[in-house]
Design a protein around this motif. Structure first.
Motif, short mmCIF file in Angstrom:
data_model
loop_
_atom_site.label_atom_id
_atom_site.label_comp_id
_atom_site.label_asym_id
_atom_site.label_seq_id
_atom_site.Cartn_x
_atom_site.Cartn_y
_atom_site.Cartn_z
N UNK A 1 0.83 -1.21 0.00
CA UNK A 1 0.00 0.00 0.00
C UNK A 1 0.86 1.26 0.00
N UNK A 2 1.92 1.26 0.78
CA UNK A 2 2.81 2.43 0.83
C UNK A 2 3.44 2.65 -0.56
N UNK A 3 3.96 1.58 -1.16
CA UNK A 3 4.56 1.70 -2.49
C UNK A 3 3.54 2.15 -3.53
N UNK A 4 2.31 1.64 -3.43
CA UNK A 4 1.25 2.04 -4.35
C UNK A 4 0.99 3.53 -4.22
N UNK B 1 2.96 5.91 -2.93
CA UNK B 1 4.11 6.70 -3.39
C UNK B 1 4.17 6.70 -4.92
N UNK B 2 3.89 5.56 -5.53
CA UNK B 2 3.86 5.48 -6.99
C UNK B 2 2.75 6.33 -7.58
N UNK B 3 1.60 6.35 -6.90
CA UNK B 3 0.49 7.18 -7.35
C UNK B 3 0.90 8.65 -7.35
N UNK B 4 1.50 9.12 -6.27
CA UNK B 4 1.94 10.52 -6.18
C UNK B 4 2.87 10.86 -7.34
N UNK B 5 3.81 9.98 -7.63
CA UNK B 5 4.77 10.24 -8.69
C UNK B 5 4.14 10.13 -10.08
N UNK B 6 3.14 9.29 -10.21
CA UNK B 6 2.41 9.20 -11.48
C UNK B 6 1.64 10.48 -11.74
N UNK B 7 1.01 11.02 -10.71
CA UNK B 7 0.32 12.30 -10.84
C UNK B 7 1.32 13.37 -11.27
N UNK C 1 -6.12 11.82 2.06
CA UNK C 1 -4.88 12.13 2.79
C UNK C 1 -5.08 11.78 4.26
N UNK C 2 -5.18 10.49 4.53
CA UNK C 2 -5.50 10.02 5.89
C UNK C 2 -4.27 9.76 6.75
N UNK C 3 -3.08 9.90 6.17
CA UNK C 3 -1.84 9.75 6.93
C UNK C 3 -0.96 10.96 6.62
N UNK C 4 -0.35 11.57 7.62
CA UNK C 4 0.45 12.80 7.38
C UNK C 4 1.53 12.63 6.31
N UNK C 5 2.16 11.46 6.23
CA UNK C 5 3.23 11.29 5.25
C UNK C 5 2.73 11.45 3.82
#
Length: 188
Positions: A59-62, A64-70, A86-90
């Protein structure tokens, strides 16, 4: 090359983000827009059952990958409607790090808890209590360019309100303000 604009919808599960995104694709008449939703990325993942640690890492990798795809889609000039929680601060910190803040129109999608729970029950495709769990988390950062209430407005009216706001959006965007604020705070 001009970077694309990102309309970033943040709200709990069942708040109406996907419905608003679909309406935005219909009402925005200034180019081609793409709806990017993290749920679509998750749906591409393997269907086999994962152990809890393996699932957390996936889930974390997904995400992070989503953010970079955007970021990559916008970087080459695509206009985007992003549907996210945005349910987690990171997650917010990572988005602030990888997205150009001046390109983001940050929209808070709000809905009363009772209505969220009703929608969740009627959908039947979300874990019970997910919206309630996220309710106090997703808007904790407290800064948006625009906020809408899907308990008061239907998805089309929300999309029309966002469209009307776009020409008036501030030059000092919420993402710019948040990036500055978080840069001044120690990382936890």
């Amino acid at each position: 090359m001009t970077r694309g604009r990102i309309i970033f919808l943040n709200g709990t599960s069942s708040s109406g983000k996907s419905s608003i995104a679909r309406e935005l694709l219909d009402v925005l008449d200034d180019g081609v827009h793409f709806h990017l939703a993290v749920d679509a990325f998750g749906a591409m993942r393997t269907k086999r059952e994962l152990e809890p640690d393996e699932l957390d890492a996936a889930l974390r990798c997904t995400r992070e990958g989503f953010h970079r795809s955007v970021a990559a889609m916008a970087e080459v000039g695509n206009d985007l409607v992003v549907d996210y929680v945005l349910s987690e601060p990171w997650r917010l910190r990572d988005c602030l790090a990888v997205l150009h803040p001046e390109d983001v129109v940050f929209v808070g999608v709000h809905c009363p808890l009772e209505e969220l729970e009703r929608r969740e029950r009627s959908r039947g495709d979300r874990p019970a209590g997910l919206a309630a769990l996220q309710f106090g988390l997703v808007h904790r950062h407290g800064d948006y360019d625009l906020e809408i209430d899907t308990g008061a407005l239907d998805p089309r009216a929300c999309a029309e309100r966002i469209k009307a706001f776009l020409p008036r959006r501030p030059t000092l965007t919420a993402f710019t303000r948040l990036r500055r604020r978080y840069a001044a705070e120690p990382t936890r």
